[in-house]
Scaffold this motif. Structure first.
Motif, mmCIF file in Angstrom:
data_model
loop_
_atom_site.group_PDB
_atom_site.id
_atom_site.type_symbol
_atom_site.label_atom_id
_atom_site.label_comp_id
_atom_site.label_asym_id
_atom_site.label_seq_id
_atom_site.Cartn_x
_atom_site.Cartn_y
_atom_site.Cartn_z
ATOM 1 N N ALA A 31 37.717 -19.096 61.715
ATOM 2 C CA ALA A 31 37.280 -19.478 60.367
ATOM 3 C C ALA A 31 35.839 -19.998 60.390
ATOM 4 O O ALA A 31 35.041 -19.705 59.506
ATOM 5 C CB ALA A 31 38.215 -20.530 59.788
ATOM 6 N N MET A 32 35.522 -20.800 61.419
ATOM 7 C CA MET A 32 34.129 -21.227 61.579
ATOM 8 C C MET A 32 33.524 -20.421 62.718
ATOM 9 O O MET A 32 34.040 -20.446 63.845
ATOM 10 C CB MET A 32 34.066 -22.727 61.909
ATOM 11 N N HIS A 33 32.455 -19.669 62.430
ATOM 12 C CA HIS A 33 31.892 -18.843 63.496
ATOM 13 C C HIS A 33 30.922 -19.642 64.360
ATOM 14 O O HIS A 33 30.038 -20.316 63.859
ATOM 15 C CB HIS A 33 31.180 -17.620 62.909
ATOM 16 N N ILE A 34 31.117 -19.590 65.658
ATOM 17 C CA ILE A 34 30.204 -20.226 66.605
ATOM 18 C C ILE A 34 29.718 -19.124 67.534
ATOM 19 O O ILE A 34 30.534 -18.404 68.118
ATOM 20 C CB ILE A 34 30.918 -21.330 67.427
ATOM 21 N N SER A 35 28.403 -18.985 67.668
ATOM 22 C CA SER A 35 27.892 -17.883 68.495
ATOM 23 C C SER A 35 28.136 -18.193 69.975
ATOM 24 O O SER A 35 28.240 -19.357 70.363
ATOM 25 C CB SER A 35 26.395 -17.693 68.255
ATOM 26 N N PRO A 36 28.220 -17.144 70.809
ATOM 27 C CA PRO A 36 28.470 -17.363 72.244
ATOM 28 C C PRO A 36 27.479 -18.338 72.872
ATOM 29 O O PRO A 36 27.868 -19.161 73.703
ATOM 30 C CB PRO A 36 28.304 -15.967 72.842
ATOM 31 N N MET A 37 26.194 -18.272 72.453
ATOM 32 C CA MET A 37 25.194 -19.184 73.014
ATOM 33 C C MET A 37 25.494 -20.624 72.617
ATOM 34 O O MET A 37 25.360 -21.550 73.415
ATOM 35 C CB MET A 37 23.780 -18.794 72.546
ATOM 36 N N GLN A 38 25.917 -20.786 71.360
ATOM 37 C CA GLN A 38 26.285 -22.128 70.891
ATOM 38 C C GLN A 38 27.496 -22.655 71.661
ATOM 39 O O GLN A 38 27.530 -23.819 72.063
ATOM 40 C CB GLN A 38 26.579 -22.100 69.388
ATOM 41 N N VAL A 39 28.461 -21.766 71.887
ATOM 42 C CA VAL A 39 29.647 -22.164 72.652
ATOM 43 C C VAL A 39 29.226 -22.658 74.026
ATOM 44 O O VAL A 39 29.628 -23.729 74.488
ATOM 45 C CB VAL A 39 30.637 -20.975 72.805
ATOM 46 N N LEU A 40 28.345 -21.872 74.643
ATOM 47 C CA LEU A 40 27.863 -22.204 75.983
ATOM 48 C C LEU A 40 27.150 -23.549 75.971
ATOM 49 O O LEU A 40 27.358 -24.400 76.843
ATOM 50 C CB LEU A 40 26.914 -21.095 76.458
ATOM 51 N N ALA A 41 26.301 -23.733 74.925
ATOM 52 C CA ALA A 41 25.539 -24.974 74.828
ATOM 53 C C ALA A 41 26.462 -26.185 74.673
ATOM 54 O O ALA A 41 26.269 -27.208 75.343
ATOM 55 C CB ALA A 41 24.579 -24.901 73.634
ATOM 56 N N ILE A 42 27.508 -26.029 73.840
ATOM 57 C CA ILE A 42 28.438 -27.140 73.613
ATOM 58 C C ILE A 42 29.199 -27.465 74.900
ATOM 59 O O ILE A 42 29.341 -28.627 75.280
ATOM 60 C CB ILE A 42 29.417 -26.806 72.471
ATOM 61 N N LEU A 43 29.635 -26.418 75.583
ATOM 62 C CA LEU A 43 30.398 -26.630 76.816
ATOM 63 C C LEU A 43 29.535 -27.278 77.884
ATOM 64 O O LEU A 43 29.951 -28.229 78.549
ATOM 65 C CB LEU A 43 30.960 -25.299 77.345
ATOM 66 N N LEU A 44 28.283 -26.778 78.031
ATOM 67 C CA LEU A 44 27.393 -27.311 79.071
ATOM 68 C C LEU A 44 26.956 -28.729 78.724
ATOM 69 O O LEU A 44 26.732 -29.548 79.615
ATOM 70 C CB LEU A 44 26.184 -26.399 79.261
ATOM 71 N N ASN A 45 26.849 -29.029 77.426
ATOM 72 C CA ASN A 45 26.490 -30.364 76.983
ATOM 73 C C ASN A 45 27.500 -31.386 77.504
ATOM 74 O O ASN A 45 27.137 -32.467 77.964
ATOM 75 C CB ASN A 45 26.427 -30.383 75.452
#
Lengths: 352, 282
Positions: A31-45
């Protein structure tokens, strides 16, 4: 000999990269789109690395609390199904073997369905919410393990489990379990019927970090142990006699295979219901690329199972969004035609 | 004594298959077991191979009781080529042969790989090493299995360099089935070369000519018992062969041949032959 090593390393690398990509895509989609780069950034954060990628404030919450546990659960269960399928096909020396053959699915189904009926009839469950919440999972797990051990016990004569006896005992136990399941379905009211149907088609909808941590050890232990049995499984392809002559402790190997395969599947079935076809087709797909060597096949099947179930779950929660399809429907819809294609292809290449 | 079989009896279900069999074979011998179909040859070999644990009597290998030997120790001491192997999965020839090294290393070392290549070359399947096993002919499959068993037996990539006396045993159940004449000869020469290096080789054979040419010791079985044992000259008499197989034969000498030739004498008339009737074949 070196070619085999290169093949092993490269196929494992390719599949691992594929799994990471699929996980990033699946966690970002919904429902909320998160781009793969954003996903990566959140996880690495979370891990302490800061990428210069902008994301919205509520994204990490959605990712951590909703998406990631579900995707991880799917990957774990898929890996368990794949690795169990590959090991059991080796044990039975039959490419049609799957976790259902040794009673895992039918035992779990029977116990779960009985529990669904019993739960609403007994006041104990309404009074203790924790018990109510976990009863179904525990029942399914116990059902899977008991049915498998029962079949294995019947097949054991003089310390040796006869594979053909195990196959026949499996068929009988399956029929018995299905009759009980059928009876319970007959007795069920509308609401119970719905739960039964939903459970028997499989769903990852119940995913949380709690379920992930419940399933993880049961899948990870077989994932570590089964690859160690791969060289012995190769010899088992020559026959039990030849494996023994070559130094394999065959009775021990068979027991370990059954125990680890049951572990890998039962915990997943307990939280997500019956997810068919992954255990059967994944080893076939991997074999197409790697050949029959179990040293590649077992880790390959684990990774491919994880990839496939993650994709299947992604499809089932997006194609009719905001509603969800049971994931077992997707795996069967993709799996069955694919399996037919494989059979036809193999028939063409190897003359009967 | 490498192998000592004492008064072995074995029943499978209610059928008595072996009765009171004794056999002694030292290192460096090629010991051949012969007998009619169902005489118990394969079963005897399987008992020695550790496949049946319910036998009565005793089997000792290198002085140790077979039942007390762990599977891995057995596999380091003896290699077995069985009859009727089925392998349907598309393993390559090289993969099948490398399985022979399982008991030493689950991950192959450089020395293992040399032994595997050597075994492939000895059995003349090196050029087939990348072919998948199910696509081979029956005789080729048999040669690949022989190469696998050889890879399990050898300690170095050379047939004659190592002295295996008292340490290694090779069991072959009809090893030449499906092979052409060249590879039949090759396989038995391999067996006798190994025997000369100290390996005790026990082989079940059906071919009198191969047995006569290569056997160091002969054991003839009849109805689960030892009918006779001794040298080729002692065992290959027309009376013995008629009693065991029900066929009239002539045992001939030939100036170009150092061993006796067994030639079937009665081409026709077997259905009326009293010897065949006595064996209750009909």
């Amino acid at each position: 000999m070196n070619i085999a090593n290169i093949k092993r390393v490269s196929s494992i690398t390719i599949l691992s990269v594929l799994l990471i990509i699929v996980i990033l895509l699946a966690t970002g989609t919904g429902a909320m789109h998160i781009s793969p780069m954003q996903v990566l950034a959140i996880l690495l954060n979370k891990a302490g690395f800061h990428l210069h990628v902008a994301y919205e404030e509520n994204m990490p919450g959605v990712l951590w609390m909703i998406r990631l546990p579900r995707v991880i659960l799917g990957a774990l269960i898929g890996a368990g199904l794949g690795v169990a399928g590959a090991s059991l096909q080796g044990l039975f020396r039959n490419p049609l073997a799957d976790p259902g053959l040794i009673g895992i699915s039918s035992g779990a189904s029977m116990a779960a369905v009985v529990m669904i009926i019993v739960q609403s009839a007994l006041p104990v469950f309404q009074q203790a919410p924790v018990l109510n919440f976990y009863a179904l999972n525990l029942a399914a797990f116990a059902g899977a393990v008991i049915a498998t051990l029962f079949i294995f016990r019947i097949a054991r004569t003089g310390g040796q489990a006869a594979i053909s006896t195990m196959l026949l005992a499996g068929i009988a136990v399956r029929a018995l379990c299905e009759s009980v399941t059928g009876l319970m379905t007959y007795l069920a009211n509308n609401e119970q019927l719905r739960s039964i149907t939903f459970w028997s088609l499989g769903s990852l909808g119940g995913a949380s970090w709690q379920t992930v941590s419940g399933v993880a050890p049961f899948v990870i232990i077989p994932l570590i142990m089964l690859p160690r049995l791969a060289p012995a499984l190769n010899l088992l392809a020559l026959g039990e006699r030849e494996a023994m002559h070559s130094g394999v402790r065959v009775p021990r190997l068979k027991s370990l295979l059954v125990i680890f395969a049951t572990m890998a599947v039962a915990a997943g079935v307990a939280v997500a219901g019956i997810i068919g076809f992954i255990g059967l087709i994944v080893p076939h797909i991997v074999r197409q690329f790697t050949g029959p060597d179990y040293r590649i096949l077992i880790p390959g099947a684990a990774l491919s199972g994880a990839v496939l179930l993650t994709i299947a779950d992604l499809l089932c929660r997006t194609i009719v969004a905001p509603a969800e399809l049971p994931v077992g429907i997707i795996t069967a819809v993709i799996g069955a035609p694919f399996f037919l294609w494989l059979i036809i292809k193999e028939k063409r290449t190897i003359p009967a | 004594m490498m192998l000592c079989v004492k008064d072995i009896s074995l029943s499978l279900g209610k059928m008595k298959i072996l009765e009171g069999i004794s056999l002694e074979a030292g290192a460096g011998k090629l010991c051949v077991i012969m007998g009619a179909n169902g005489a118990g040859k394969s079963t005897l070999l399987k008992v020695i191979a550790g496949e049946y644990m319910q036998y009565q009597g005793s089997v000792t290998i290198g002085g140790k009781e077979l039942k007390a030997l762990p599977v891995a120790t057995q596999a380091r001491t003896r290699a077995v080529l069985s009859q009727q192997l089925t392998l349907n999965q598309p393993f390559t020839v090289a993969e099948v042969v490398s399985m022979g090294r399982y008991v030493y290393n689950t991950h192959l070392s450089a020395a293992d790989k040399e032994i595997i290549s050597y075994a492939l070359k000895v059995m003349q399947v090196y050029n087939l090493r990348d072919r998948t096993y199910p696509t081979l002919s029956g005789g080729q499959k048999q040669r690949v299995q022989m190469a696998r068993v050889l890879a399990q037996l050898l300690e170095a990539p050379d047939l004659e360099a190592t002295d295996y006396t008292g340490r290694k045993m090779l069991l072959l159940d009809e090893p030449v089935t499906g092979m052409d004449i060249l590879h039949q000869q090759l396989s038995l020469q391999l067996a006798s070369t190994l025997a000369a290096s100290g390996v005790l080789v026990v082989a079940v054979l059906h071919d009198f000519q191969l047995a006569a040419a290569y056997a160091g010791k002969l054991l003839m079985l009849k109805d689960g018992r030892v009918y006779a044992q001794g040298t080729v000259e002692e065992i290959f008499t027309s009376a013995h062969i008629k009693n065991c197989f029900g066929v009239d034969v002539a045992v001939l000498e030939h100036p170009h041949c150092h061993y006796p030739l067994v030639v079937t004498a009665a081409a026709g008339g077997l259905f009326q032959s009293p010897a065949v009737k006595a064996l209750k074949v009909l």
